[in-house]
Scaffold this active site. Structure first.
Site, PDB file in Angstrom:
ATOM      1  N   GLU A  23      44.366  45.067  36.076  1.00  0.00           N
ATOM      2  CA  GLU A  23      44.694  43.875  35.298  1.00  0.00           C
ATOM      3  C   GLU A  23      43.417  43.139  34.895  1.00  0.00           C
ATOM      4  OE1 GLU A  23      46.751  42.126  33.741  1.00  0.00           O
ATOM      5  OE2 GLU A  23      48.808  42.548  34.374  1.00  0.00           O
ATOM      6  N   ASN A 154      52.362  34.834  32.053  1.00  0.00           N
ATOM      7  CA  ASN A 154      51.487  35.923  31.631  1.00  0.00           C
ATOM      8  C   ASN A 154      51.056  35.706  30.176  1.00  0.00           C
ATOM      9  OD1 ASN A 154      50.197  38.464  32.073  1.00  0.00           O
ATOM     10  ND2 ASN A 154      51.955  39.117  33.285  1.00  0.00           N
ATOM     11  N   ASP A 204      53.166  41.714  29.024  1.00  0.00           N
ATOM     12  CA  ASP A 204      52.252  41.476  30.143  1.00  0.00           C
ATOM     13  C   ASP A 204      51.015  40.742  29.636  1.00  0.00           C
ATOM     14  OD1 ASP A 204      50.767  41.759  32.597  1.00  0.00           O
ATOM     15  OD2 ASP A 204      51.977  43.499  33.090  1.00  0.00           O
TER      16      ASP A 204
END
Length: 292
Positions: A23, A154, A204
């Protein structure tokens, strides 16, 4: 609405070690380094411009990181926002906005045009209860709750002129936008931008290109969606992984797109998380730095 264009770019893998949940890829335009996190390892990782890899193991889950003006790195851990010295790995607590709330942890975050660290939380309850929040963390360590009632905060990104903030709720399957003032922060309520279909994936992490288009990874879709400012998915860039988690722009001209992925089962075949890169002939916007 025009038909969404599906693009399969020439993709290369840029690391030779696995990630559990890759991430927060972040390009440092001063050094040519690419930073990222592995949430569950947990670790902050720096892919150095000279090919070396610096790994900083964390004591608890890490949601994201951000560059600081000083050259330090802000890391958002379960225990709060810490400032890390990348030369020594030492960390100092700045604040803990989430305060140890149950079933909650810091998740996606980015620095805005206001040079504050915007960081959201993920509702870890099963089933989710809507306890997720978005915080604005100031350089002096004070913070404010910006919005709550979310499932998984997010997808933070800002328009090139700094006047619009983009945000998603991964579990809520939508993206929204806020009017933004670089001095004051948000100046109005959210407006729904897009509701994501299964083909577009679970929204995301995100990035912004220089033309004002919003790039957001679609977990379980194998693609990165490129949305117009009015919320239309105009292109989906396919990568060779089921679950991309976040794109960022990097390279000398910000023309390379880096995409992190998470480990997942892909039709009976287990895929390790990794980092891909490809060129799309599109330039990104530089990330903002936390005023520390």
């Amino acid at each position: 609405m025009s038909e969404t264009k599906i693009i399969t770019p020439d993709v290369r893998r840029v690391i030779d070690f696995p990630l559990k949940v890759g991430e927060s890829p972040t390009w440092d335009d001063r050094t040519g380094d690419l930073w990222l996190v592995d949430i569950l390892a947990p670790a902050a990782i720096c892919l150095k411009a000279d090919g070396r890899v610096d790994r900083f193991d964390m004591p608890v889950k890490i949601g994201c990181l951000a560059l600081c003006e000083s050259g330090d790195i802000a890391v958002a851990l379960e225990t709060g926002v810490h400032i890390m010295n990348p030369k020594t790995g030492t960390m100092k607590l700045l604040c803990n906005p989430d305060g140890g709330r149950p079933d909650s942890r810091l998740n996606d975050g980015k620095v805005g045009p206001d040079r504050c660290f915007w960081v959201g939380t993920r509702d870890e309850a099963i089933p989710q209860t809507g306890n997720a929040r978005l915080y604005r963390v100031m350089p002096d360590g004070t913070f404010a709750i910006i919005t709550d009632g979310l499932l998984t905060s997010n997808g933070l990104a800002w328009s090139p002129d700094g006047r619009t903030m983009y945000h998603s709720d991964s579990s809520g399957l939508f993206a929204q936008v806020f009017d933004f003032d670089p001095q004051k922060g948000l100046t109005g309520p959210p407006r729904r931008l897009h509701d994501f279909t299964p083909e577009e994936g679970r929204p995301d992490g995100a990035a912004m290109d220089a033309d004002g288009f919003y790039w957001i990874a679609g977990v379980l879709s194998g693609g990165v969606n490129r949305l117009s400012p009015d919320g239309e998915v105009i292109e989906i860039y396919k990568v060779p992984a089921k679950s991309p988690t976040m794109p960022c722009f990097g390279g000398p001209d910000l023309g390379t797109i880096y995409v992190t992925t998470l480990s997942t089962d892909n039709n009976g075949t287990f895929e390790q998380g990794t980092v891909f890169a490809f060129e799309a002939g599109i330039q990104g916007t530089p990330v903002h730095r936390f005023a520390i």
